[in-house]
Design an enzyme around this catalytic site. Structure first.
Site, PDB file in Angstrom:
ATOM      1  N   CYS A 344       0.723  -1.291  -0.261  1.00  0.00           N
ATOM      2  CA  CYS A 344      -0.097  -0.050   0.288  1.00  0.00           C
ATOM      3  C   CYS A 344       1.102   1.297   0.230  1.00  0.00           C
ATOM      4  O   CYS A 344       0.398   2.045  -0.385  1.00  0.00           O
ATOM      5  CB  CYS A 344      -0.735  -0.097   1.011  1.00  0.00           C
ATOM      6  SG  CYS A 344       0.459   0.158   2.728  1.00  0.00           S
ATOM      7  N   HIS A 402      -2.570   1.413   6.852  1.00  0.00           N
ATOM      8  CA  HIS A 402      -2.441   1.445   5.424  1.00  0.00           C
ATOM      9  C   HIS A 402      -2.806   2.931   5.016  1.00  0.00           C
ATOM     10  O   HIS A 402      -3.096   3.510   5.767  1.00  0.00           O
ATOM     11  CB  HIS A 402      -4.458   1.006   5.187  1.00  0.00           C
ATOM     12  CG  HIS A 402      -4.909   1.054   3.548  1.00  0.00           C
ATOM     13  ND1 HIS A 402      -3.843   0.459   2.602  1.00  0.00           N
ATOM     14  CD2 HIS A 402      -5.838   1.696   2.483  1.00  0.00           C
ATOM     15  CE1 HIS A 402      -4.408   0.932   1.084  1.00  0.00           C
ATOM     16  NE2 HIS A 402      -5.541   0.969   1.731  1.00  0.00           N
ATOM     17  N   ASP A 425      -7.459   6.622  -3.630  1.00  0.00           N
ATOM     18  CA  ASP A 425      -6.212   4.632  -3.377  1.00  0.00           C
ATOM     19  C   ASP A 425      -6.162   3.622  -4.415  1.00  0.00           C
ATOM     20  O   ASP A 425      -7.260   4.007  -5.238  1.00  0.00           O
ATOM     21  CB  ASP A 425      -7.358   3.798  -2.222  1.00  0.00           C
ATOM     22  CG  ASP A 425      -6.595   2.898  -1.622  1.00  0.00           C
ATOM     23  OD1 ASP A 425      -5.607   2.837  -1.704  1.00  0.00           O
ATOM     24  OD2 ASP A 425      -6.846   2.381  -0.059  1.00  0.00           O
ATOM     25  N   ASP A 467     -17.656   0.016  13.282  1.00  0.00           N
ATOM     26  CA  ASP A 467     -17.252   0.286  14.342  1.00  0.00           C
ATOM     27  C   ASP A 467     -16.658  -1.434  13.657  1.00  0.00           C
ATOM     28  O   ASP A 467     -17.680  -2.525  13.436  1.00  0.00           O
ATOM     29  CB  ASP A 467     -18.692   0.457  15.237  1.00  0.00           C
ATOM     30  CG  ASP A 467     -18.737   1.579  15.524  1.00  0.00           C
ATOM     31  OD1 ASP A 467     -17.847   2.166  16.173  1.00  0.00           O
ATOM     32  OD2 ASP A 467     -20.053   1.735  15.928  1.00  0.00           O
ATOM     33  N   GLU A 514     -13.949  10.675  19.184  1.00  0.00           N
ATOM     34  CA  GLU A 514     -14.364   9.246  19.172  1.00  0.00           C
ATOM     35  C   GLU A 514     -15.068   9.139  20.688  1.00  0.00           C
ATOM     36  O   GLU A 514     -14.881   9.926  21.043  1.00  0.00           O
ATOM     37  CB  GLU A 514     -13.107   8.458  19.090  1.00  0.00           C
ATOM     38  CG  GLU A 514     -13.552   6.565  18.944  1.00  0.00           C
ATOM     39  CD  GLU A 514     -13.491   6.799  17.461  1.00  0.00           C
ATOM     40  OE1 GLU A 514     -14.629   6.519  16.902  1.00  0.00           O
ATOM     41  OE2 GLU A 514     -12.312   6.657  16.793  1.00  0.00           O
ATOM     42  N   GLU A 519     -20.079  12.400  16.628  1.00  0.00           N
ATOM     43  CA  GLU A 519     -19.020  11.120  16.193  1.00  0.00           C
ATOM     44  C   GLU A 519     -20.474  10.314  15.803  1.00  0.00           C
ATOM     45  O   GLU A 519     -20.224   9.275  15.140  1.00  0.00           O
ATOM     46  CB  GLU A 519     -18.015  11.456  16.533  1.00  0.00           C
ATOM     47  CG  GLU A 519     -17.186   9.371  15.421  1.00  0.00           C
ATOM     48  CD  GLU A 519     -17.264   8.387  16.444  1.00  0.00           C
ATOM     49  OE1 GLU A 519     -17.370   7.173  16.020  1.00  0.00           O
ATOM     50  OE2 GLU A 519     -18.456   7.706  17.502  1.00  0.00           O
TER      51      GLU A 519
END
Length: 777
Positions: A344, A402, A425, A467, A514, A519
């Site tokens: 990556c 990543h 990406d 999640d 978070e 959120e």
């Protein structure tokens, strides 16, 4: 003079390299389109070859018929001045490289005096293999042969100003539109006389290349802050963050976007990907093509082939050996075959090189604890049987890290409010519109959960804010939610800070803090677009009377004994009895576990509201033969309540520390002069190291062809290895350059070291010899 070659000749001068070294391939390809239309196109599609088109369309031919009209004797494109003003003087490629939306000067000399009454001059600009005025790919602009006069083409997009006029020459300033297509243009000068059909047509032999312009306010890639432009457009080196959430570092990388053949490769990939002319003015379209053509998953195959296995074939380059993009692109352009191999961070850094070469502000971005949602559920699901054994074939995955890209541009294809950084990406994971690519997705859309917008917002949302849901599979096949971790995914999202080698945290650009109300509101909203939108998993979460925390040996040197501690807390008032199993396996950074190293089981009785610490000791001898060269391991802890059968799971990855690499070069180095350097590796581990190699990428302006130096003997514990090399600076501007060297062997990879040197004794600065940083002051 601009940079012309990466090599100096025997006399110390730099030889001139040919323009378009690989340009024999720079033609529009329509093979994919033709194959899909089938061989029999009669009655369905009109086809005309490029040669037949040019033969029929005479306006693209050079005309030198005898007659009284002006004849062009020469054209001076003010190469040095234009490249300096367009911030393109650092390109190795010897074409006239210009940025769109900005004027460039040319002086045209004729064979006789100009008669302003009868002479007529037209500038003609052609784009593509079959340019047509009706399609906007052929532009004709009449020149007013009077000083300080302006004119434009019929669509009022291209403009020309007469800067100066003498007896036999005219100096013009031609301005392309800020949304001009990116690529190579042909430039013609056409002359005739009023009321006479005696046309002469001159073609500028070398053509021009137009790229994006972050300095132009009307360009979609405009970037206002000069410090940002310096970092995300002009900077040829950078850091990409790798490792783990607990233990990460900035891996140096040589982007080398101004080195040959980076720009040529980027333009070639647009052709190879068959991007239509109409899409070549849009950063959205170009990013999607580059994203797909950087990997090799789709026909006709792109630059780099990915591989994540434990074993690699002979003759390839393993992903962790690369230190820059230039060597990859050289090999691809020379062979026209996908290069082996990348992972990556290599894909991301390659894309940063390609897009910066085209003028699109771009950076590499790392997401630690990066999820891979394979089924559009918007959650990251893990499954265990009743004994706590993972059913890996059912699971999503969570990569330790990543790396993808962000590019800066306006989203005119979306409603207002989504301009700025766009995530995309090139690492092949999931297809987007049938092609292995991802994005671009606005960061605002990701943060707000607007997963219905283009492109691939939902997938990237899951990577940073999904999640983690643990499921228990009963013997009858029913599944039960045994835990939801809302903090497991998307940590320390990182990029190189502007103007330094430090890390900048981008996490709050991707999601709200978070666990905050904002959120959680976004996550709840996104669930209605997931595959299990009719099942409220948050109402299925079971009671958890036990929680676990852990302490990993991230500071332990590879080869040494390691200790792992897990705290198990009983949150209830009653005593709990647990069967606990701790296991350690080697692991890939993609979150996939490999060979088991060690497993221990224990029976724990924990009084109410108490904590019990369990420990696992692993010796170097136990893991040495089963570890991968990255020194990465996965810890899994399963605790089953003996009384009620409830299952509790903890899983995490850790990396062992590796030795240092020392790169020694002078603090200052004379321009175009050989200077000694050396690299030293000391084996501070208890392991005997085999098949070692030092490597350095080309295109850094210091070590011209790069090097790979194998170490033939084994390196015993405590032993040092020193390799000498020559640096030969060819970058003419006055600032520090970074040299990055790597050491890899069978047992350890990614041992890295860097050093800086300042280039001195360069020729006096002229109009073209300012430091790149001067452009931004």
């Amino acid at each position: 003079m601009p940079r012309r070659s990466r090599d100096a000749g025997e006399d110390g001068c730099r030889p001139v390299v040919k323009r378009g070294r690989y340009s024999f391939r720079m033609t529009r390809s329509r093979a994919k389109r033709q194959s899909r239309l089938s061989k029999e196109t009669e009655g369905r599609v009109k086809t005309l070859s490029d040669d037949d088109f040019k033969a029929k369309f005479k306006v693209l031919e050079v005309e030198e018929k005898p007659g009284a009209s002006l004849k062009v004797m020469s054209m001076d494109v003010h190469f040095l001045q234009n490249r300096k003003e367009h911030h393109t003087k650092e390109y190795d490629q010897l074409d006239l490289i210009l940025r769109r939306g900005q004027a460039f000067k040319m002086t045209i000399a004729f064979d006789r005096e100009i008669d302003q009454t009868y002479d007529q001059v037209v500038l003609q600009v052609a784009y593509g293999d079959q340019p047509k005025e009706s399609k906007g790919t052929l532009v004709r602009i009449p020149v007013v042969l009077a000083k300080n006069k302006n004119s434009s083409d019929m669509s009022d997009c291209w403009n020309v100003s007469t800067v100066d006029l003498s007896e036999k020459s005219v100096t013009l300033a031609l301005t392309s539109p800020p949304d001009a297509c990116i690529g190579k243009y042909s430039l013609f000068v056409e002359s005739d006389l009023k009321d006479q059909d005696v046309v002469k047509r001159y073609k500028y032999e070398d053509g021009i290349i137009i790229i994006f312009n972050p300095w132009c306010k009307d360009d979609t890639v405009y970037m206002e802050d000069p410090k940002w432009r310096k970092e995300y457009v002009l900077n040829e080196t950078g850091n990409v963050w790798v490792g783990s959430y607990y233990n990460n570092r900035g891996r140096p990388w040589n982007f080398g976007q101004f080195s040959e053949p980076c720009l040529e490769a980027a333009l070639y990939l647009l052709d190879r990907g068959e991007l239509a002319d109409s899409g070549r003015n849009s950063p959205v379209s170009i990013v999607r093509i580059i994203s797909s053509m950087a990997n090799s998953m789709d026909e006709p195959g792109g630059v780099l082939e990915g591989r994540w296995t434990s074993e690699y074939p002979e003759g390839c380059t393993r992903p962790w050996v690369w230190t820059g993009s230039v060597g990859i692109l050289k090999k691809f352009m020379e062979t026209d075959q996908s290069v082996q191999y990348g992972q990556c961070w290599v894909f991301s850094c390659l894309v940063t090189t390609l897009l910066r070469s085209l003028g699109i502000p771009t950076r590499s971005v790392t997401n630690f604890e990066s999820a891979h949602d394979t089924d559009c559920s918007m959650t990251i699901d893990y499954h265990y049987d009743e004994d706590g054994n993972p059913d890996d074939y059912l699971n999503d995955s969570k990569w330790n890290f990543h790396v993808w890209n962000e590019s800066w541009f306006k989203r005119r294809d979306l409603p207002s409010g989504y301009d700025g950084w766009q995530a995309h990406d090139a690492t092949p994971q999931e297809s987007s519109e049938g092609v292995m690519r991802c994005g671009p997705a606005p960061l605002k859309a990701i943060k707000e959960g607007h997963v219905y917008l283009n492109y691939d917002v939902g997938f990237i949302f899951s990577e940073v804010n999904g999640d983690k849901v643990n499921w228990k599979i009963h013997k009858n096949g029913n599944m039960e939610v045994i835990g939801i971790d809302t903090y497991a995914v998307g940590k320390n999202i990182s990029t190189k800070a502007i103007g330094s080698e430090m890390r900048e945290d981008l996490t709050l650009q991707y999601k709200y803090p978070e666990g905050s109300k904002e959120e959680r509101k976004v996550v709840t909203f996104v669930q209605q677009f997931g595959s299990k939108r009719k099942k409220n998993i948050y109402n299925m979460d079971s009671i958890r009377e036990v929680v676990m925390d852990h302490f990993l040996p991230n500071e332990t040197l590879i080869g040494d004994d390691a200790e792992i501690k897990v705290d198990i807390k009983n949150k209830s008032e009653d005593e709990v009895v647990l069967d606990v199993r701790m296991s350690v396996a080697n692991a890939y950074y993609t979150g996939i576990a490999g060979f088991k190293v060690k497993t221990e089981t224990m029976h724990c009785v924990i009084p109410g509201d108490q904590v019990k610490t369990v420990t696992m000791q692993i010796t170097g001898a136990e893991y040495e033969k089963r570890m991968n060269p990255e020194g990465r391991f996965q810890l899994c802890v399963h605790a089953k309540n003996v009384k009620n059968g409830r299952l509790y799971v903890l899983s995490d990855v850790f990396m062992l520390a590796i030795p240092d690499l020392i790169v020694d070069i002078p603090a200052v180095s004379p321009y175009l002069t050989d200077t000694d350097g050396k690299v030293e590796f000391k084996n501070t581990t208890k392991l005997t190291l085999t098949n070692g190699m030092f490597s350095c990428d080309a295109g850094n302006g210091l070590v011209q062809e790069g090097f790979e130096v194998p170490i033939k003997k084994s390196i015993a514990p405590g032993e040092s290895v020193v390799e000498k090399f020559i640096i030969h600076p060819t970058k003419r501007y006055h600032r520090r350059r970074r040299l990055h060297v790597k050491f890899n062997c069978d047992q350890i990879v990614d041992v890295e070291g860097s050093a800086y040197t300042k280039i001195v004794n360069t020729p006096p600065k002229d109009d073209d010899e300012t430091d790149s940083s001067d452009d931004e002051d």
